[in-house]
Design a protein around this motif. Sequence first.
Motif, mmCIF file in Angstrom:
data_model
loop_
_atom_site.group_PDB
_atom_site.id
_atom_site.type_symbol
_atom_site.label_atom_id
_atom_site.label_comp_id
_atom_site.label_asym_id
_atom_site.label_seq_id
_atom_site.Cartn_x
_atom_site.Cartn_y
_atom_site.Cartn_z
ATOM 1 N N LYS A 8 0.817 -1.218 0.000
ATOM 2 C CA LYS A 8 0.000 0.000 0.000
ATOM 3 C C LYS A 8 0.847 1.262 0.000
ATOM 4 C CE LYS A 8 -4.075 -2.125 1.941
ATOM 5 N NZ LYS A 8 -3.465 -3.364 2.511
ATOM 6 N N LYS A 9 1.980 1.240 0.737
ATOM 7 C CA LYS A 9 2.844 2.414 0.805
ATOM 8 C C LYS A 9 3.641 2.518 -0.489
ATOM 9 C CE LYS A 9 6.385 4.289 3.817
ATOM 10 N NZ LYS A 9 7.600 3.623 3.342
ATOM 11 N N LYS A 10 3.639 3.725 -1.086
ATOM 12 C CA LYS A 10 4.354 3.900 -2.351
ATOM 13 C C LYS A 10 5.855 3.741 -2.118
ATOM 14 C CE LYS A 10 4.314 6.819 -6.383
ATOM 15 N NZ LYS A 10 5.055 8.014 -6.675
ATOM 16 N N PRO A 11 6.517 2.828 -2.835
ATOM 17 C CA PRO A 11 7.951 2.650 -2.632
ATOM 18 C C PRO A 11 8.731 3.864 -3.122
ATOM 19 C CG PRO A 11 7.195 1.335 -4.473
ATOM 20 C CD PRO A 11 5.980 1.962 -3.887
ATOM 21 N N GLN A 12 9.979 4.025 -2.620
ATOM 22 C CA GLN A 12 10.799 5.158 -3.033
ATOM 23 C C GLN A 12 11.374 4.916 -4.430
ATOM 24 O OE1 GLN A 12 13.389 6.813 0.013
ATOM 25 N NE2 GLN A 12 12.323 5.565 1.520
ATOM 26 N N VAL A 18 13.996 -0.420 -9.639
ATOM 27 C CA VAL A 18 14.245 -1.859 -9.751
ATOM 28 C C VAL A 18 12.963 -2.633 -10.093
ATOM 29 C CG1 VAL A 18 15.100 -3.918 -8.566
ATOM 30 C CG2 VAL A 18 16.175 -1.703 -8.137
ATOM 31 N N TRP A 19 11.866 -2.320 -9.363
ATOM 32 C CA TRP A 19 10.691 -3.202 -9.456
ATOM 33 C C TRP A 19 9.529 -2.683 -10.288
ATOM 34 C CZ3 TRP A 19 11.090 -8.082 -7.975
ATOM 35 C CH2 TRP A 19 12.059 -8.420 -7.029
ATOM 36 N N ALA A 20 9.371 -1.361 -10.399
ATOM 37 C CA ALA A 20 8.144 -0.813 -10.988
ATOM 38 C C ALA A 20 7.885 -1.330 -12.392
ATOM 39 C CB ALA A 20 8.210 0.709 -11.014
#
Length: 398
Positions: A8-12, A18-20
Amino acid sequence: MVEKMNSKKKPQLGTQSVWAGEKVSLMQNATQVPIVNSVSYGYKDLDEWLEVAHGKKEGHIYGRNTNPTVDVFENKIKKLEGGEAATSASTGMGIISSTLFTLLSPGDRIVSIKDTYGGTNKIFTEFLPRFQIDVTLCDTVDLEAIETEVAKGCQVLYLETPTNPTVKIVDIKRLAKTAHDTGAIVIVDNTFATPINQNPLSLGADLVLHSATKFLGGHADALGGVICGPKELIKQIYHFREINGVTLHPTAAYLLLRGMKTLELRIRQQNKSALKIAQYLSTHPSIGHVYYPGLSSHKGHDIAKKQMRGFGGVLSFEFKENSLDAVKRFIPHLRYAHAAANLGAVETVVGPPATTSHVECTAEERVALGISESLIRYSVGIENTEDLIADLDQALSQ
Ligand SMILES: *Cc1c(COP(=O)(O)O)cnc(C)c1O
């Protein structure tokens, strides 16, 4: 297909680099995005084929239109720029020309700045006028002049910031507001800043585009272009691009994706080194002027501080001795820099505008653009900062 970004928390940004946008390939459990070189996709069931062809069902038909590897590349940049949709092209110029020819028709008007990338400038001065499209290019740092021209009415406001090679800064938020008051579409070329340092969509731009050839790929081994924004606009640009055929190759998409895994790491290092190098050069007795938005002496520093998270990896400088001769003597002494036309790579790249960004201009035209004969563009790589400064120091002392 399982999307890996479901927390739920938007990653930095580093995590997103790397993942988006990546999906787990269920085929053979590969952890890495496969290069799908297939030109076509087979359907025994004609109804299913029709559904995919009409966009009612996910899937691919033909390689000029869409491709699974290219999809992942578009998804990653879409997440990093915070847009609704993205589409790509074989080069930065491919996406820029596709976009302009999609959005403009005879009788329309576009407002832009004098300092856009050389190829973009050629579209403005050589090609759009042939289709009765009126082009007005303003002094890049004259905000009022741009606002006056935009207020007269236009379909597109096209911006680039920081610019090439003197890294001028344009106020995206203020100009986007002026343009929206007249109903114009605002496009920003974000190649120099990258989504790590700047997100034009969050500043009010409608479309953000990149030459992925530069920082996004980061390794100077693949060409590509990408644009990101609202679904409806991206759909129109995609439609023109699938017909004009400047499709991004899946192998290039793979290389760009691989480069983008380290985007945040690279940009962080390049931001840090570029600032230190700009500060070092500013105090050197042979150097006349240093252009870098991170320096408080830079005219666009205050706007840059507001709209950028970092000041980028490109700077330029000129010698006190204002001659191409001084450049010719200096460049061969650099040990850690390719003398080449590209920028944004892991290696430091150096070159004068006379042979890089403004190779098409005459010496007089370059002077008119404020580009002196001894100007050098320096695109900082990921080498250690101290080594780059020592390298510049020994080359300057020769
Ligand atoms: C290089 C560049 C382009 C063109 O990109 P290509 O991939 O070379 O076609 C456009 N805009 C900027 C700012 C660039 O540096």
